[in-house]
Scaffold this motif. Structure first.
Motif, PDB file in Angstrom:
ATOM      1  N   UNK A   1       6.773   7.936  13.307  1.00 46.76           N
ATOM      2  CA  UNK A   1       5.531   7.270  12.907  1.00 46.76           C
ATOM      3  C   UNK A   1       5.691   5.750  12.932  1.00 46.76           C
ATOM      4  N   UNK A   2       6.852   5.265  12.470  1.00 45.03           N
ATOM      5  CA  UNK A   2       7.097   3.822  12.477  1.00 45.03           C
ATOM      6  C   UNK A   2       7.178   3.273  13.900  1.00 45.03           C
TER       7      UNK A   2
ATOM      8  N   UNK B   1       0.826  -1.206   0.000  1.00 42.65           N
ATOM      9  CA  UNK B   1       0.000   0.000   0.000  1.00 42.65           C
ATOM     10  C   UNK B   1       0.862   1.258   0.000  1.00 42.65           C
ATOM     11  N   UNK B   2       2.126   1.147   0.382  1.00 43.49           N
ATOM     12  CA  UNK B   2       3.021   2.298   0.380  1.00 43.49           C
ATOM     13  C   UNK B   2       3.212   2.879  -1.017  1.00 43.49           C
TER      14      UNK B   2
ATOM     15  N   UNK C   1       2.240   4.646   7.682  1.00 44.89           N
ATOM     16  CA  UNK C   1       2.010   5.562   6.565  1.00 44.89           C
ATOM     17  C   UNK C   1       0.852   6.513   6.847  1.00 44.89           C
ATOM     18  N   UNK C   2      -0.188   6.024   7.504  1.00 48.61           N
ATOM     19  CA  UNK C   2      -1.306   6.901   7.858  1.00 48.61           C
ATOM     20  C   UNK C   2      -0.846   7.979   8.840  1.00 48.61           C
ATOM     21  N   UNK C   3      -0.083   7.581   9.853  1.00 47.95           N
ATOM     22  CA  UNK C   3       0.439   8.552  10.819  1.00 47.95           C
ATOM     23  C   UNK C   3       1.382   9.547  10.156  1.00 47.95           C
ATOM     24  N   UNK C   4       2.242   9.041   9.277  1.00 47.88           N
ATOM     25  CA  UNK C   4       3.208   9.904   8.600  1.00 47.88           C
ATOM     26  C   UNK C   4       2.491  10.926   7.718  1.00 47.88           C
ATOM     27  N   UNK C   5       1.484  10.459   6.981  1.00 47.35           N
ATOM     28  CA  UNK C   5       0.720  11.368   6.121  1.00 47.35           C
ATOM     29  C   UNK C   5      -0.011  12.415   6.947  1.00 47.35           C
ATOM     30  N   UNK C   6      -0.593  11.994   8.069  1.00 45.69           N
ATOM     31  CA  UNK C   6      -1.318  12.933   8.924  1.00 45.69           C
ATOM     32  C   UNK C   6      -0.386  14.001   9.497  1.00 45.69           C
TER      33      UNK C   6
ATOM     34  N   UNK D   1      13.818  16.932   9.434  1.00 53.25           N
ATOM     35  CA  UNK D   1      12.550  16.818  10.160  1.00 53.25           C
ATOM     36  C   UNK D   1      11.636  15.770   9.531  1.00 53.25           C
ATOM     37  N   UNK D   2      11.638  15.668   8.194  1.00 53.09           N
ATOM     38  CA  UNK D   2      10.781  14.684   7.531  1.00 53.09           C
ATOM     39  C   UNK D   2      11.216  13.247   7.837  1.00 53.09           C
ATOM     40  N   UNK D   3      12.496  12.889   7.720  1.00 55.70           N
ATOM     41  CA  UNK D   3      12.905  11.539   8.136  1.00 55.70           C
ATOM     42  C   UNK D   3      12.624  11.271   9.608  1.00 55.70           C
ATOM     43  N   UNK D   4      12.749  12.308  10.448  1.00 58.23           N
ATOM     44  CA  UNK D   4      12.461  12.131  11.874  1.00 58.23           C
ATOM     45  C   UNK D   4      10.979  11.807  12.092  1.00 58.23           C
ATOM     46  N   UNK D   5      10.102  12.485  11.347  1.00 55.91           N
ATOM     47  CA  UNK D   5       8.665  12.195  11.443  1.00 55.91           C
ATOM     48  C   UNK D   5       8.369  10.771  10.967  1.00 55.91           C
ATOM     49  N   UNK D   6       9.060  10.338   9.909  1.00 55.59           N
ATOM     50  CA  UNK D   6       8.860   8.984   9.399  1.00 55.59           C
ATOM     51  C   UNK D   6       9.283   7.948  10.437  1.00 55.59           C
TER      52      UNK D   6
END
Length: 214
Positions: free
Chosen positions: A176-177, A64-65, A193-198, A168-173
């Motif tokens: 989220x994981x 789904x990714x 992925x849902x958390x990361x997108x949110x 910051x984006x890799x940190x959010x990823x």
């Protein structure tokens, strides 16, 4: 990247034979399924005689990714219906990683498609070669399935180097994981992925509302 596919494909072909499947399963799966990590899972599902519904659900959860990849991949630069169809089919993690970098923003349609074709050939060829070679590997050898994890680790390091100005984006990823692993370990990929997108949407909305200073 193609050279990185060789040991993984060889490992996959060897695992197919070690699992008791016919050697041609490796080449057929690599050519038609072409889903990398899911193909490693597919070995266990096939040998366990899992129901088709279970296989389909697993394929959806693992892959789904790619829905998120399509939002920022350069498929809009690929010309022709056949080219777009194949570009969509061959949108692997590695292809996305290569086209998401700064140097690939000027790549034309022909270069994007040929890159995907050669990666597909590397994967299918090495998997097919790994099947007969798998019989030569002693039963005590372990760790072949870690080859895929090692490649993803290298891709992550390259992505961090490409985005030195913004971590910051890799940190959010990563966050989220970790949250998905703690809360819903059975559905880690989809939840992450849902958390990361949110979180990305929330950050985008916050940045738009922030007043600009002259």
């Amino acid at each position: 990247m193609g050279l990185g596919f060789l040991p993984i494909g060889l490992a996959f072909g060897a695992l197919v034979v070690k699992a008791g499947l016919d050697w041609w399963w490796a080449g057929l799966s690599a050519a038609l399924v072409y889903a990398g990590s899911f193909e490693f899972l597919l070995i266990g599902l096939v040998t366990a005689a899992a129901p088709p519904a279970t296989i389909a659900a697993t394929a959806f959860m693992v892959n789904v990714r790619h829905v998120f990849y399509a939002l920022s991949s350069p498929l809009h630069r690929v010309t022709g219906r056949l080219g777009k169809a194949y570009g969509t089919f061959a949108l692997t993690d590695e292809a996305y990683a290569l086209t998401a970098g700064k140097q690939a923003r000027s790549w034309p349609s022909r270069r994007i498609l040929w890159m995907q074709v050669f990666m597909h050939l590397y994967w299918a060829g090495s998997a097919t070669a790994g099947a007969p070679l798998g019989a030569l590997i002693p039963d005590g050898v372990t760790g072949l399935d870690f080859a895929l994890t090692a490649l993803f680790t290298v891709l992550t390091i390259d992505a961090l180097r490409d985005r030195r100005e913004d971590h910051s984006t890799p940190a959010l990823a990563l966050l989220s994981a970790l949250v998905a692993r703690l809360l819903v370990p059975g559905q880690l990929l989809l939840t992450a992925f849902v958390l990361f997108t949110a979180t990305l949407l929330a950050r985008h909305c916050a940045s738009r509302r922030r007043p600009s200073h002259a």
